[in-house]
Design a protein around this motif. Structure first.
Motif, short mmCIF file in Angstrom:
data_model
loop_
_atom_site.label_atom_id
_atom_site.label_comp_id
_atom_site.label_asym_id
_atom_site.label_seq_id
_atom_site.Cartn_x
_atom_site.Cartn_y
_atom_site.Cartn_z
N MET A 1 43.53 2.10 13.78
CA MET A 1 44.30 1.93 12.58
C MET A 1 45.68 2.56 12.79
O MET A 1 45.79 3.61 13.41
CB MET A 1 43.57 2.58 11.41
N ILE A 2 46.69 1.92 12.23
CA ILE A 2 48.06 2.41 12.34
C ILE A 2 48.70 2.41 10.96
O ILE A 2 48.53 1.46 10.19
CB ILE A 2 48.90 1.53 13.29
N GLU A 3 49.40 3.48 10.64
CA GLU A 3 50.21 3.57 9.42
C GLU A 3 51.63 3.92 9.83
O GLU A 3 51.83 4.70 10.77
CB GLU A 3 49.69 4.64 8.47
N VAL A 4 52.59 3.35 9.13
CA VAL A 4 53.99 3.61 9.41
C VAL A 4 54.65 4.10 8.13
O VAL A 4 54.47 3.51 7.06
CB VAL A 4 54.70 2.33 9.94
N PHE A 5 55.42 5.18 8.26
CA PHE A 5 56.06 5.81 7.12
C PHE A 5 57.57 5.84 7.32
O PHE A 5 58.06 6.00 8.43
CB PHE A 5 55.58 7.26 6.95
N SER B 271 49.66 17.41 13.79
CA SER B 271 48.72 17.44 14.91
C SER B 271 47.68 18.53 14.75
O SER B 271 46.52 18.35 15.14
CB SER B 271 49.48 17.63 16.22
N GLU B 272 48.06 19.66 14.19
CA GLU B 272 47.11 20.74 13.95
C GLU B 272 46.09 20.36 12.88
O GLU B 272 44.93 20.74 12.95
CB GLU B 272 47.84 22.01 13.51
N THR B 273 46.52 19.59 11.91
CA THR B 273 45.64 19.20 10.80
C THR B 273 44.77 18.00 11.15
O THR B 273 43.61 17.93 10.75
CB THR B 273 46.48 18.88 9.55
N PHE B 274 45.32 17.05 11.89
CA PHE B 274 44.62 15.80 12.20
C PHE B 274 44.54 15.63 13.72
O PHE B 274 45.32 14.91 14.32
CB PHE B 274 45.36 14.60 11.60
N SER B 275 43.56 16.29 14.31
CA SER B 275 43.44 16.25 15.77
C SER B 275 43.01 14.88 16.29
O SER B 275 43.17 14.59 17.47
CB SER B 275 42.46 17.32 16.24
N ASN B 276 42.49 14.03 15.43
CA ASN B 276 42.02 12.71 15.85
C ASN B 276 43.12 11.65 15.79
O ASN B 276 42.87 10.49 16.07
CB ASN B 276 40.84 12.27 14.99
N GLU C 268 48.68 6.87 14.45
CA GLU C 268 47.64 6.01 15.01
C GLU C 268 46.34 6.79 15.14
O GLU C 268 46.33 7.94 15.59
CB GLU C 268 48.07 5.51 16.38
N SER C 269 45.26 6.15 14.69
CA SER C 269 43.93 6.73 14.82
C SER C 269 43.00 5.65 15.36
O SER C 269 42.93 4.56 14.79
CB SER C 269 43.43 7.23 13.47
N LYS C 270 42.31 5.95 16.44
CA LYS C 270 41.43 4.95 17.04
C LYS C 270 40.04 4.94 16.43
O LYS C 270 39.37 3.93 16.43
CB LYS C 270 41.34 5.18 18.54
N ASN C 271 39.58 6.08 15.92
CA ASN C 271 38.20 6.12 15.44
C ASN C 271 38.04 6.28 13.94
O ASN C 271 36.95 6.14 13.46
CB ASN C 271 37.37 7.21 16.12
N ARG C 272 39.07 6.61 13.22
CA ARG C 272 38.89 6.89 11.78
C ARG C 272 40.02 6.29 10.96
O ARG C 272 41.06 5.92 11.48
CB ARG C 272 38.88 8.39 11.55
N THR C 273 39.78 6.27 9.67
CA THR C 273 40.86 5.89 8.77
C THR C 273 41.86 7.03 8.71
O THR C 273 41.54 8.17 9.03
CB THR C 273 40.33 5.58 7.35
N ILE C 274 43.06 6.72 8.29
CA ILE C 274 44.13 7.71 8.22
C ILE C 274 44.24 8.21 6.79
O ILE C 274 44.32 7.40 5.85
CB ILE C 274 45.45 7.09 8.71
N ASN C 275 44.25 9.51 6.62
CA ASN C 275 44.35 10.12 5.30
C ASN C 275 45.82 10.16 4.88
O ASN C 275 46.52 11.15 5.08
CB ASN C 275 43.74 11.52 5.31
N VAL C 276 46.27 9.05 4.31
CA VAL C 276 47.67 8.87 3.94
C VAL C 276 48.12 9.94 2.96
O VAL C 276 49.21 10.52 3.13
CB VAL C 276 47.89 7.46 3.37
N ASP C 277 47.32 10.22 1.96
CA ASP C 277 47.72 11.20 0.94
C ASP C 277 47.96 12.58 1.54
O ASP C 277 48.93 13.26 1.19
CB ASP C 277 46.66 11.30 -0.16
N SER C 278 47.11 13.00 2.47
CA SER C 278 47.28 14.32 3.09
C SER C 278 48.52 14.37 3.96
O SER C 278 49.24 15.37 3.97
CB SER C 278 46.05 14.67 3.93
#
Length: 73
Positions: A1-5, A23-28, A45-55
């Protein structure tokens, strides 16, 4: 999954601080900035999980910057 801001982060030092916090908060996830783009893009970009956009948005905003999801056209 990819998100662009879209952000108002304009220099490498600012980007480096945000990248470190994210990177410290979202190691995946993998993060990078394109400061050459007119929208100062933050790409996530996250290969295994959804991206927590709000965080992600909260971390960037709490650091004093503006951020919004760049919608697909």
């Amino acid at each position: 999954m990819i998100e662009v801001f879209c952000t108002n982060i304009t220099c490498k030092n600012q980007a480096a601080l945000i990248l470190q916090k994210l990177s410290e908060t979202f190691s995946n996830c993998h993060f990078n900035f394109d400061l050459e783009d007119c929208d100062n893009i933050l790409r996530v970009e996250s290969k295994n999980r959804t991206i927590n956009v709000d965080s992600i948005v909260n971390i960037v905003r709490d650091s004093g910057y503006q951020i919004s999801i760049l919608e697909d056209i």
